[in-house]
Design a protein around this motif. Structure first.
Motif, PDB file in Angstrom:
ATOM      1  N   LEU A   1      -6.770 -50.617  25.595  1.00 30.53           N
ATOM      2  CA  LEU A   1      -7.554 -49.711  24.756  1.00 30.53           C
ATOM      3  C   LEU A   1      -8.543 -48.968  25.651  1.00 30.53           C
ATOM      4  O   LEU A   1      -9.756 -49.114  25.572  1.00 30.53           O
ATOM      5  CB  LEU A   1      -8.279 -50.478  23.652  1.00 30.53           C
ATOM      6  CG  LEU A   1      -8.831 -49.617  22.505  1.00 30.53           C
ATOM      7  CD1 LEU A   1      -7.718 -48.866  21.794  1.00 30.53           C
ATOM      8  CD2 LEU A   1      -9.606 -50.467  21.518  1.00 30.53           C
ATOM      9  N   THR A   2      -7.985 -48.143  26.523  1.00 33.56           N
ATOM     10  CA  THR A   2      -8.762 -47.388  27.506  1.00 33.56           C
ATOM     11  C   THR A   2      -9.383 -46.155  26.857  1.00 33.56           C
ATOM     12  O   THR A   2      -8.978 -45.744  25.763  1.00 33.56           O
ATOM     13  CB  THR A   2      -7.852 -46.943  28.648  1.00 33.56           C
ATOM     14  OG1 THR A   2      -6.815 -46.111  28.095  1.00 33.56           O
ATOM     15  CG2 THR A   2      -7.206 -48.140  29.346  1.00 33.56           C
TER      16      THR A   2
ATOM     17  N   GLU B   1      -8.824 -43.164  27.580  1.00 27.22           N
ATOM     18  CA  GLU B   1      -7.756 -42.185  27.390  1.00 27.22           C
ATOM     19  C   GLU B   1      -6.953 -42.488  26.132  1.00 27.22           C
ATOM     20  O   GLU B   1      -6.588 -41.580  25.372  1.00 27.22           O
ATOM     21  CB  GLU B   1      -6.834 -42.172  28.620  1.00 27.22           C
ATOM     22  CG  GLU B   1      -7.492 -41.679  29.903  1.00 27.22           C
ATOM     23  CD  GLU B   1      -8.392 -42.714  30.559  1.00 27.22           C
ATOM     24  OE1 GLU B   1      -9.215 -42.328  31.407  1.00 27.22           O
ATOM     25  OE2 GLU B   1      -8.286 -43.919  30.194  1.00 27.22           O
ATOM     26  N   ARG B   2      -6.677 -43.783  25.899  1.00 24.81           N
ATOM     27  CA  ARG B   2      -5.919 -44.132  24.697  1.00 24.81           C
ATOM     28  C   ARG B   2      -6.760 -43.896  23.449  1.00 24.81           C
ATOM     29  O   ARG B   2      -6.250 -43.451  22.416  1.00 24.81           O
ATOM     30  CB  ARG B   2      -5.448 -45.586  24.760  1.00 24.81           C
ATOM     31  CG  ARG B   2      -4.398 -45.906  23.681  1.00 24.81           C
ATOM     32  CD  ARG B   2      -3.812 -47.293  23.861  1.00 24.81           C
ATOM     33  NE  ARG B   2      -3.252 -47.504  25.166  1.00 24.81           N
ATOM     34  CZ  ARG B   2      -2.067 -47.064  25.572  1.00 24.81           C
ATOM     35  NH1 ARG B   2      -1.316 -46.339  24.747  1.00 24.81           N
ATOM     36  NH2 ARG B   2      -1.634 -47.314  26.789  1.00 24.81           N
TER      37      ARG B   2
ATOM     38  N   ALA C   1      -6.571 -40.288  22.673  1.00 25.15           N
ATOM     39  CA  ALA C   1      -5.278 -39.923  22.096  1.00 25.15           C
ATOM     40  C   ALA C   1      -5.187 -40.362  20.636  1.00 25.15           C
ATOM     41  O   ALA C   1      -4.677 -39.622  19.779  1.00 25.15           O
ATOM     42  CB  ALA C   1      -4.146 -40.550  22.916  1.00 25.15           C
TER      43      ALA C   1
ATOM     44  N   TRP D   1      -3.653 -52.773  20.424  1.00 26.32           N
ATOM     45  CA  TRP D   1      -4.183 -52.485  21.758  1.00 26.32           C
ATOM     46  C   TRP D   1      -5.472 -53.265  22.013  1.00 26.32           C
ATOM     47  O   TRP D   1      -5.709 -53.746  23.128  1.00 26.32           O
ATOM     48  CB  TRP D   1      -4.416 -50.988  21.914  1.00 26.32           C
ATOM     49  CG  TRP D   1      -3.177 -50.178  21.711  1.00 26.32           C
ATOM     50  CD1 TRP D   1      -2.801 -49.503  20.598  1.00 26.32           C
ATOM     51  CD2 TRP D   1      -2.120 -50.007  22.666  1.00 26.32           C
ATOM     52  NE1 TRP D   1      -1.575 -48.907  20.782  1.00 26.32           N
ATOM     53  CE2 TRP D   1      -1.133 -49.191  22.046  1.00 26.32           C
ATOM     54  CE3 TRP D   1      -1.899 -50.447  23.976  1.00 26.32           C
ATOM     55  CZ2 TRP D   1       0.033 -48.813  22.706  1.00 26.32           C
ATOM     56  CZ3 TRP D   1      -0.734 -50.071  24.630  1.00 26.32           C
ATOM     57  CH2 TRP D   1       0.222 -49.271  23.990  1.00 26.32           C
TER      58      TRP D   1
END
Length: 390
Positions: free
Chosen positions: A299-300, A302-303, A306, A322
């Motif tokens: 669960l970055t 970036e994610r 998105a 995630w």
């Protein structure tokens, strides 16, 4: 001139710009943002902070409570000052975090001896006495008042607010109130253009008084009359949450008992204690990972970006897998450190953790980790699920 002939100065009855009800951490944070956002003008803003308890610390963090009562979050997790990680349209880095404050007083000392003693040995993952955090909050409030300069005049009233009444707008004006009247328990009244309620947790409704057996209703643990409980008396705690642990600490450590490597050594002044809980069992202890920052691989940012760009989002289907994958990384990282000899194949566990969320990852983790070491959040939440007792 005879001093008795000097007329008493009349109280200032002009409306203030803001009354902040509650002088604990929420009230301090509100005041900090008011000061950070204030700009010099023709006249300084006027703010009043109202609380019957000591300003800054408030009721929960007041500095006269026993040192056995601890915070339930770690040193590194607490601050009333925002830093550069927070996106705000006003200045940040206006004061130290709790951790930074402790490091500072460890070097230069502090008038509060309990705070100075804790700071000398504190680590970011320690749990501080609440009274030490109260000292931090009191210092933070003084720092904020000093930073206000000529932009905001800050007054502190030691009183309780009993009523806030909107004032009717003048005829022909919009429906918004013209201001508020704030009534204090000492009979005084404040006229304010804005009121902020920063009261924190509220007490449960008081139970009817009882004579036999002795009944101590819920509230802040320092307000319980625990001194009335005799050694050896039978005590029933209704509930097994944070207040129960506070009462346990006061009736054990607070009476001279000691917890050590081989268990508890009583002082002989403790009562006999039973704990009841609607869950049937105590809550699970927190995962111990001293000095370790939980890894984030799934669960970055970036994610998250998105996911946020989607038109519709289902938390359980789209986000939770995630999040759980990162929780499993933290959990099994600790398992690999503490219990490698109990794993059939540590390499297989590492390979399973690298898999993305889905059935294949779940199957690989079940194979790589024995049941006793497996992360099962449902079992943590409901440890008696599926079991029955005669």
């Amino acid at each position: 001139m005879n001093d008795s002939a000097v007329p008493a100065q009349a109280p200032d009855r002009r409306p203030v710009d803001a009354v902040v009800v509650g002088a604990g951490p929420r009230g301090v944070s509100v005041l900090e943002r008011l000061v950070a956002r204030a700009v010099p003008g023709d006249r300084p803003l006027r703010a009043v902070l109202v609380d019957p308890y000591p300003p800054g610390a408030g009721r929960v963090w007041r500095r006269d409570q026993p040192p056995q009562l601890l915070m339930n979050t770690m040193v590194a997790d607490n601050t009333v000052f925002p830093d550069g990680s927070v996106r705000l349209d006003a200045p940040v880095d206006t004061g130290p975090t709790f951790s930074e404050w402790l490091r500072a007083i460890a070097g230069k000392g502090h008038p509060d001896s309990t705070a100075a003693e804790f700071a000398a040995r504190a680590h970011d993952r320690d749990y501080a006495p609440r009274r030490v955090y109260g000292a931090y909050l009191s210092d933070a409030l003084e720092r904020i008042r000093a930073a206000a300069g000529d932009r905001i005049r800050i007054a502190v009233r030691t009183a309780a607010v009993v009523r806030v009444t909107p004032l009717a707008a003048p005829a022909g004006a919009s429906g918004a109130p013209a201001g508020y009247q704030v009534v204090l328990d000492d009979g005084d009244r404040l006229a304010a253009r804005a009121v902020v309620l920063a009261t924190g947790h509220l007490d449960a409704p008081a139970a009817p008084p009882r004579r036999e057996p002795l009944h101590l209703p819920g509230g802040h643990p320092t307000d319980y009359a625990l001194d009335t409980i005799a050694p050896g008396a039978r005590v029933l705690l209704r509930g097994g949450g944070l207040n129960a642990f506070d009462v346990l600490a006061l009736l054990t450590l607070g009476r001279g008992g000691r917890f050590g490597e081989h268990g508890y050594t009583p002082s002989g002044r403790e009562p006999r204690i039973w704990i009841t809980s609607r869950r049937g069992v105590p809550f699970h202890a927190r995962v111990d990972a001293p000095g370790v920052t939980a890894p984030v691989a799934f669960l970055t940012p970036e994610r998250v970006a998105a996911l946020a760009a989607r038109d519709r989002l289902d938390f359980r289907a789209d986000v939770l897998p995630w999040l759980l994958a990162d929780l499993e990384l933290a959990w099994y990282d600790r398992v690999l450190e503490l219990h490698p000899g109990h794993l059939p194949d540590p390499g297989a566990l590492r390979r399973a953790l690298a898999e993305p969320p889905g059935p294949d990852r779940e199957a690989a983790l079940r194979t790589a980790a024995p049941a006793a070491l497996r992360l099962d959040l449902d079992a943590v939440a409901e440890p008696l699920r599926g079991r029955s007792f005669a």
